[in-house]
Design an enzyme around this catalytic site. Sequence first.
Site, PDB file in Angstrom:
ATOM      1  N   VAL A 119       0.827  -1.212   0.000  1.00 37.08           N
ATOM      2  CA  VAL A 119       0.000   0.000   0.000  1.00 37.08           C
ATOM      3  C   VAL A 119       0.860   1.259   0.000  1.00 37.08           C
ATOM      4  O   VAL A 119       0.392   2.337   0.355  1.00 37.08           O
ATOM      5  CB  VAL A 119      -0.991   0.018   1.188  1.00 37.08           C
ATOM      6  CG1 VAL A 119      -2.053  -1.052   1.013  1.00 37.08           C
ATOM      7  CG2 VAL A 119      -0.273  -0.134   2.498  1.00 37.08           C
TER       8      VAL A 119
ATOM      9  N   LEU B 284       4.122   3.886   0.867  1.00 36.25           N
ATOM     10  CA  LEU B 284       4.784   4.353   2.086  1.00 36.25           C
ATOM     11  C   LEU B 284       3.796   5.117   2.965  1.00 36.25           C
ATOM     12  O   LEU B 284       3.861   6.324   3.120  1.00 36.25           O
ATOM     13  CB  LEU B 284       5.993   5.230   1.726  1.00 36.25           C
ATOM     14  CG  LEU B 284       7.097   4.531   0.935  1.00 36.25           C
ATOM     15  CD1 LEU B 284       8.253   5.481   0.693  1.00 36.25           C
ATOM     16  CD2 LEU B 284       7.573   3.267   1.639  1.00 36.25           C
ATOM     17  N   HIS B 285       2.862   4.367   3.549  1.00 39.60           N
ATOM     18  CA  HIS B 285       1.885   4.973   4.455  1.00 39.60           C
ATOM     19  C   HIS B 285       2.408   4.850   5.891  1.00 39.60           C
ATOM     20  O   HIS B 285       3.604   4.671   6.101  1.00 39.60           O
ATOM     21  CB  HIS B 285       0.498   4.324   4.265  1.00 39.60           C
ATOM     22  CG  HIS B 285       0.430   2.947   4.810  1.00 39.60           C
ATOM     23  ND1 HIS B 285      -0.112   2.672   6.039  1.00 39.60           N
ATOM     24  CD2 HIS B 285       0.856   1.765   4.317  1.00 39.60           C
ATOM     25  CE1 HIS B 285      -0.013   1.366   6.277  1.00 39.60           C
ATOM     26  NE2 HIS B 285       0.571   0.798   5.239  1.00 39.60           N
ATOM     27  N   ALA B 286       1.551   4.917   6.866  1.00 38.85           N
ATOM     28  CA  ALA B 286       1.938   5.050   8.272  1.00 38.85           C
ATOM     29  C   ALA B 286       2.938   3.997   8.783  1.00 38.85           C
ATOM     30  O   ALA B 286       3.986   4.355   9.318  1.00 38.85           O
ATOM     31  CB  ALA B 286       0.695   5.048   9.150  1.00 38.85           C
TER      32      ALA B 286
ATOM     33  N   ALA C  99       6.326   4.013   6.832  1.00 39.07           N
ATOM     34  CA  ALA C  99       6.972   5.307   7.064  1.00 39.07           C
ATOM     35  C   ALA C  99       7.581   5.362   8.460  1.00 39.07           C
ATOM     36  O   ALA C  99       8.689   5.875   8.650  1.00 39.07           O
ATOM     37  CB  ALA C  99       5.982   6.442   6.858  1.00 39.07           C
TER      38      ALA C  99
END
Length: 89
Positions: free
Chosen positions: A12, A14-16, A19
């Site tokens: 998905v 570089l989300h939460a 990151a």
Amino acid sequence: MASKTVKVGSSVGLHARPASIIADAAGEFDEDIFLNLVGEDDDNETDAASSLMIMALGAEQGDEVTVTSDNEEAVEKIAGLIEQDLDAS
């Protein structure tokens, strides 16, 4: 300055979670580490030690990201994390 361009491996982008993992790893180094989404403005470097800035890149799976730093070991470590699917169980 060392640099390496890699493809985002997380399903998905570089989300939460990815990151945060990347920012934590970047924080282990004294040198600055920067990320740049390939195809974007080259002057728009993102601090790899900031999970919010990493998420703001908007990098999705398969996008290319360039990692740069004065520390070659840091570049290799962060580039390696970006290539992994950090969302995999």
